[in-house]
Design an enzyme around this catalytic site. Structure first.
Site, PDB file in Angstrom:
ATOM      1  N   GLU A  17       0.863  -1.190   0.000  1.00 26.58           N
ATOM      2  CA  GLU A  17       0.000   0.000   0.000  1.00 26.58           C
ATOM      3  C   GLU A  17       0.887   1.222   0.000  1.00 26.58           C
ATOM      4  OE1 GLU A  17      -3.054   2.563   2.579  1.00 26.58           O
ATOM      5  OE2 GLU A  17      -3.375   0.402   2.817  1.00 26.58           O
ATOM      6  N   HIS A  19       1.745   4.695  -2.013  1.00 26.00           N
ATOM      7  CA  HIS A  19       0.977   5.581  -2.883  1.00 26.00           C
ATOM      8  C   HIS A  19       1.859   6.498  -3.728  1.00 26.00           C
ATOM      9  CE1 HIS A  19      -2.595   4.165  -0.924  1.00 26.00           C
ATOM     10  NE2 HIS A  19      -2.182   4.572   0.254  1.00 26.00           N
ATOM     11  N   HIS A 165      -9.738   0.586  -0.111  1.00 27.40           N
ATOM     12  CA  HIS A 165      -8.988   1.609   0.616  1.00 27.40           C
ATOM     13  C   HIS A 165      -9.934   2.677   1.145  1.00 27.40           C
ATOM     14  CE1 HIS A 165      -6.281   5.074   1.188  1.00 27.40           C
ATOM     15  NE2 HIS A 165      -5.315   4.179   1.345  1.00 27.40           N
ATOM     16  N   ASP A 288       2.171   2.197   3.874  1.00 25.04           N
ATOM     17  CA  ASP A 288       1.273   3.343   3.645  1.00 25.04           C
ATOM     18  C   ASP A 288       2.102   4.591   3.364  1.00 25.04           C
ATOM     19  OD1 ASP A 288      -1.068   4.717   3.262  1.00 25.04           O
ATOM     20  OD2 ASP A 288      -1.627   4.814   5.375  1.00 25.04           O
TER      21      ASP A 288
END
Length: 328
Positions: A17, A19, A165, A288
């Protein structure tokens, strides 16, 4: 005689995850959720050597990239289909240049469910994407609504997961649940509570919807240590067996179809709870990034008092199986 080394080899580390924000999209979406500081914006738009350098410093071998923000979920159907395809094609070029360091989840134009299913197939078969990520509600509607099931049908056929998400809660939820505190504590709408409540609800709704009866091989990923569901799993399952509810095992369905990640949740108690409820086979390492810190995440898992075998599963083994990721 020289002492033999007992140091275990470093495990491969895959973070899923992680980004980024598409450059051309960012230019026309200033102020979009997630771009809270100039530094975050710079990191999100960076798909260069600096990102790889930060991965190397933390010991992360591969990032599975996913677009940040609400993606295409709040666009009109035609715009969503066009925008998602353009963004996915640009992401595919990044992966093509560094397939040893980057893989990808597709952005899906969920306002057009059939178009989203087609885009999922196109990105998987043409670009080798590993699945897709959906950010929150689509114009106020949860993804378990049957209108969105063509996406899940295609995901099952392609044998790729859908990552659900968080995004900002529904405006009516904000009004009723958070309005007294949102001005003083704006973060309450995001990771501290709002995101978790919205995405936990989505996970529970998926189990109750019957979508897994229709698509028994469907695979779903939830981040942030399962959005609280592992902690509540016994109670949800137990109380749904009270007379008046359909006779089924919420626990069995959840544990069969869901994987969870450590994204932004570097907590020993939460990890141990999740392992006890779901087993280490269902947990995948994530940071994250850039909201999470790469080195903090890697070092945390390394320090945890779990077996080397379970660490290897979480660092890379589980995701290699789920996303069909070899070492080539």
């Amino acid at each position: 005689m020289a002492a033999s080394s007992t140091t275990a080899p470093k495990p491969r580390v895959i973070a899923i995850e992680e980004h980024y924000m598409d450059g051309p999209f960012a230019e026309r979406a200033r102020g979009l959720e997630g771009l809270r500081t100039a530094e975050l914006g710079r990191k999100l738009r960076g798909l260069s050597e600096q990102r790889i350098r930060e991965m190397d410093e933390a010991g992360i071998d591969v990032q599975v990239l996913s677009h940040t923000g609400t993606g295409a979920q709040q666009m009109q159907p035609a715009e969503a289909v066009k925008t998602a395809a353009e963004i996915n094609d640009r992401l595919a070029e990044t992966v093509r240049l560094r397939p040893d360091r980057f893989q990808a989840f597709a952005m899906l134009p969920t306002p057009d469910p059939k178009g989203a299913a087609a885009e999922l197939e196109r990105t998987v078969t043409k670009h080798g994407f590993k699945g897709a990520m959906i950010h929150g509600l689509t114009h106020g509607e949860f993804a378990d609504d049957p209108k969105f099931w063509p996406i899940f049908e295609r995901a099952q056929a392609l044998d790729v997961p859908i990552y659900l998400h968080p995004a900002t809660p529904h405006p009516k939820v904000v009004e009723v649940y958070y309005k007294e505190y949102a001005q003083k504590y704006p973060g309450i709408l995001t990771a501290p509570l709002g995101y978790t409540m919205e995405t936990m609800t989505q996970g529970v709704r998926m189990v109750l919807s019957g979508v897994f009866d229709k698509y028994p091989k469907l695979k779903i990923i939830l981040g942030h240590m399962g959005e609280g569901i592992p902690f509540l799993l016994w109670r949800i399952n137990h109380t749904l067996h009270i007379t008046g509810n359909p006779d089924f095992s919420f626990r069995d369905v959840f544990c069969e179809h869901f994987w969870i990640t450590t994204s932004g949740f570097f907590s020993d108690p939460a990890l141990l709870c999740s392992m006890m409820e779901m087993s280490a086979d269902r947990i995948i390492f994530s940071v994250d990034w850039p909201w999470g810190n790469n080195k903090e995440g890697v070092d945390w898992l390394e320090r945890t008092m779990i077996s080397a075998e379970d660490k290897a599963k979480i660092y890379h083994g589980n995701v290699e199986k789920l996303l069909h990721m070899g070492r080539n």
